[in-house]
Structures are given as structure tokens and as C-alpha cells.
Design a protein around this motif. Structure first.
Motif, PDB file in Angstrom:
ATOM      1  N   TYR A 111       0.692  -1.260   0.187  1.00 29.42           N
ATOM      2  CA  TYR A 111      -0.064   0.390  -0.302  1.00 29.42           C
ATOM      3  C   TYR A 111       0.738   1.194   0.132  1.00 29.42           C
ATOM      4  O   TYR A 111       2.058   1.153   0.621  1.00 29.42           O
ATOM      5  N   LEU A 112       0.696   2.666  -0.303  1.00 31.05           N
ATOM      6  CA  LEU A 112       1.250   3.302  -0.807  1.00 31.05           C
ATOM      7  C   LEU A 112       2.642   3.599  -1.262  1.00 31.05           C
ATOM      8  O   LEU A 112       3.234   4.423  -1.183  1.00 31.05           O
ATOM      9  N   THR A 113       2.695   2.718  -1.863  1.00 25.77           N
ATOM     10  CA  THR A 113       4.571   2.490  -2.103  1.00 25.77           C
ATOM     11  C   THR A 113       4.727   3.587  -3.876  1.00 25.77           C
ATOM     12  O   THR A 113       5.731   3.851  -4.348  1.00 25.77           O
TER      13      THR A 113
ATOM     14  N   PHE B 274      -0.887   8.353  -1.983  1.00 27.80           N
ATOM     15  CA  PHE B 274      -0.491   9.268  -1.068  1.00 27.80           C
ATOM     16  C   PHE B 274      -1.659  10.828  -1.657  1.00 27.80           C
ATOM     17  O   PHE B 274      -2.213  10.947  -0.333  1.00 27.80           O
TER      18      PHE B 274
ATOM     19  N   ASP C 220      -0.086  13.117   5.528  1.00 24.79           N
ATOM     20  CA  ASP C 220       0.367  11.734   4.686  1.00 24.79           C
ATOM     21  C   ASP C 220       1.247  10.487   6.161  1.00 24.79           C
ATOM     22  O   ASP C 220       0.822   9.252   5.770  1.00 24.79           O
TER      23      ASP C 220
ATOM     24  N   SER D 149      -0.498   7.001   6.785  1.00 22.61           N
ATOM     25  CA  SER D 149       0.148   6.097   6.975  1.00 22.61           C
ATOM     26  C   SER D 149      -0.019   4.883   7.370  1.00 22.61           C
ATOM     27  O   SER D 149      -0.447   3.921   8.188  1.00 22.61           O
ATOM     28  N   ASP D 150      -0.859   6.695   8.993  1.00 21.80           N
ATOM     29  CA  ASP D 150      -0.849   5.883  10.489  1.00 21.80           C
ATOM     30  C   ASP D 150      -2.441   4.421  10.728  1.00 21.80           C
ATOM     31  O   ASP D 150      -2.478   3.392  11.419  1.00 21.80           O
TER      32      ASP D 150
END
Length: 383
Positions: A259-261, A266, A306, A310-311
Motif C-alpha cells: 500500500y502507498l508505495t 498518498f 501523509d 500511513s498510520d
């Protein structure tokens, strides 16, 4: 009108009829089981261990039930139809010796067919929420308050009776059946379709992880009132994979979502959170708008947002792509346009894993369409 441009807001089509949830088993399988003219058996509690192959020709499957290992072999002209979804279909192929050669050899599995695309191209829709609490004088306005007896975890008899007698009321809602699709400033220039889906929930989140709010709700006696906007990157650019944990069929596969790579994912969710904030400030929400709970007004910059994403990021439940359909000479193709596993015989995959790319919305209806098309192909072959 969802048959026109996807961009816009409104009520989402949902899988329900007369206030009751409808799914593939209730709409399609149950009527077939009730039809005595059909030769159909459903075995529950069975665990498929591997596909039986003679060289590259499927002969049947090995499965276990009640602790006993069984073998089911194909009748002449029969086929194995793999419908394990985007996690278990590639897992079962690899356990059976079909998949990336290096991955199979790493676990001591005999390579019957080197097919590099198996388990690759995993796609899912990441999401994050912005959530607001209602003022104290609006206590009881949220759906979470309406369906509970105050100060308890017991269901309120009012909505329960309304559903039992009329099949209407808050218990008919999926919880997020209104929202919209939007093309944000983060969308690719060569992508004319919306990159963001926003779901409105008439409930306040109790955890930053939106899915955590659902699991904690059952134990909360006084759920705070509020509302939330869930931002979903519906056309994610990040790609993951499914690999083996071991050669043991009962060992769960390793799901590497990645995810979110891709930074665009993002950016899409970040713009969705900002859009949710702007929507909450509109006059229509004036009387019910209280403090922002998640992520909180102190979270403003791209870097801060961001970090929050992420969290707190969670899945929007649309995993596809790990046995992608493509041309016979495609480097990552696993099935051909007729859903046959490339390089094999008597073996097809008929589930969400064959989608080369997420459709930009929920994957459920598309998966049913895949199944309907598979049935049509099989019936045509019987003529």
C-alpha cells in the motif's frame, strides 16, 4: 444516473432487495440448490489442498473434510473451476506447481508449469477517514445511537421492529450507501476518470482506522454522535503480490499489499481528506458540525497528512489482479480471454483475481459478471 459519467455524488447502488442483503449465495446458489433437476452438491467445511495435474492437465482436486483427505476426480470432459479469490487462487496454483519457478523452488514444490504472473499484480483500494463529532445538543442523531438502547450494547427494539415488520429503517442501510466519485488534482493527466471515491457515514469514528471503528462498536455502550467521510483511492497505482509462506497447504499465504508505495495514492487520499473538510464546512452540516476528531485540525501540511494516512490507512476491500487475464504471450498473463490458465488444460479461474486492473469502484458486481461470463463460456462449450 450511474450509467453516465462516473463523476458526481448521490446514492450508491447496493446489493439489497426489500431491505434484505442480497449476495451471490442467496440470489444464485440457493435457487439452484432448491432445483431438484440440477446435479449440484455443495460441500461446506472442506479445505482444498491442491489441484491434481498430470503434467499440465487438470485431473481433479485434493481436499480435506473432517480431518480426512479426499480426492475428487473430473468426469470425462470436466474442468476444474478455481474461484478462491485474489488471495487463495494464486495460493492454490502455487501449491499445485503452477507459478513463478523461483518461488516454487524456494519451498521445494515441483515446478509443473513456470507461470511468472501468478501472485503478482495485487491491487487493493487504500482508504482513510476524516471524522467529526456532533454538538452535545444533537445527542442521538447518528445511526449508531438510533440502533442501540442508550448506555448499553443492546439493539434498540424500535429499528428492529421496523425492519421485521416493514423491512425499512436504519438496519436496511449498509452504513456507507451515499457518497460520490471525484477527480482530484492528484489524478494522472492521462487518466480522465475519478481517482477518488468518497463515502459518507452518518457515524463518528472511534479509531483513526475506519475498520477498527466497526469492530469496536459492538463493545461501546455510549458511541459518540457524529459523521465521517471515507476517502478511497479507487484507481490505486501501487502493486503488491501474494507469495507462499511454505509448502504446507494449511499455512496461510503471505500477502504483500505494498500500500502507498506509489506517491499518487498518498496524494489522492490526502486531497480526499481536504475535500471532506470542505464538505463538512458547508451550511447543510452547520447544526451538526462539532470538533474534528480524526485526523484533527492540527494535521494540515502534506507531510502531516501523509503521516496520518500511513498510520490509519485501511482497506476498502477490493483485492483483485493476482491471476490477471491477458494475451498468451503476455509476461504477467495467467489466464487467457476465456479464463483458461495459460499452458494448462481443464483448468480455469473465474474470480476477481483475473481482473488486470481495478475498475475504479467496488469489485463485487464485476466479480459476479466474471462468473456469469464463465457460465456462458462453459455452456457454449457443451453445445
Amino acid at each position: 444516473d450511474w450509467s453516465k459519467s462516473q463523476e458526481g455524488a448521490g446514492r450508491f447502488p447496493v446489493s439489497s432487495r426489500r431491505g434484505v442483503r442480497v449476495h451471490a449465495a442467496s440470489a444464485l446458489l440457493a435457487p439452484a440448490l432448491a432445483d431438484n433437476t440440477r446435479k449440484l452438491m455443495v460441500l461446506t467445511g472442506a479445505f482444498v489442498r491442491k489441484i491434481l495435474l498430470d503434467k499440465q492437465v487438470a485431473q481433479g482436486v485434493q481436499f480435506s473434510a473432517d480431518g480426512i483427505v479426499h480426492t475428487a476426480r473430473l468426469a470425462p470432459g470436466g474442468e476444474v473451476l478455481l474461484t478462491g479469490g485474489a488471495v487463495h487462487s494464486p495460493h492454490l496454483l502455487m501449491l499445485s506447481g503452477i507459478g513463478p519457478k523461483e518461488e516454487l523452488q524456494r519451498h521445494g514444490i515441483d515446478v509443473l508449469h513456470d507461470l511468472p504472473g501468478v501472485g503478482e499484480n495485487l491491487q487493493d483500494q487504500p482508504a482513510a477517514v476524516v471524522s467529526f463529532e456532533c454538538p452535545k445538543n444533537k445527542r442521538g442523531i447518528s445511526v449508531t445511537s438510533k440502533i442501540r438502547i442508550p448506555h448499553t450494547t443492546l439493539p434498540h427494539p424500535g429499528p428492529a421492529l421496523e425492519w421485521l415488520l416493514r423491512k425499512t429503517g436504519p438496519l436496511c442501510s449498509t452504513g456507507c450507501d451515499h457518497g460520490g466519485f471525484f477527480r482530484t488534482s492528484a489524478a494522472s493527466r492521462d487518466e480522465p476518470c475519478p481517482d477518488l471515491q468518497m463515502r459518507f457515514l452518518a457515524a463518528r469514528a472511534v479509531t483513526a482506522d475506519g475498520m477498527g471503528s466497526f469492530t469496536k462498536f459492538r463493545d461501546i455502550t455510549d458511541h459518540p454522535d457524529g459523521f465521517s467521510f471515507q476517502s478511497v483511492a479507487v484507481r490505486p497505482k501501487s502493486r503488491g503480490r501474494v507469495v507462499l509462506a511454505s509448502a504446507d497447504p494449511e499455512a496461510k499465504p503471505v500477502i504483500m499489499t505494498n500500500y502507498l508505495t506509489d506517491p499518487q495514492d498518498f496524494a489522492t487520499i490526502r486531497e480526499g481528506i481536504r475535500l471532506g473538510r470542505r464538505l463538512a464546512e458547508q451550511p447543510a452540516f452547520g447544526e451538526v458540525l462539532g470538533p474534528e476528531v480524526f485526523p484533527g485540525t492540527h494535521v494540515q501540511s502534506d507531510m502531516e497528512l501523509d503521516a496520518y494516512i500511513s498510520d490509519s490507512m485501511h482497506t476498502a476491500n477490493a483485492i483483485v489482479g493476482t491471476c490477471r487475464m491477458g494475451s498468451l504471450d503476455g509476461a504477467e498473463s495467467v489466464v487467457d480471454p476465456n479464463m483458461r490458465v495459460i499452458g494448462t488444460m481443464n483448468l480455469r479461474i473465474c474470480d476477481a483475481s483475473i481482473m488486470p486492473k481495478l475498475p475504479g469502484g467496488q469489485a463485487g458486481a464485476c466479480t459476479v459478471m466474471i462468473a456469469e461470463r464463465a457460465a456462458e463460456i462453459l455452456l457454449q462449450g457443451c453445445k
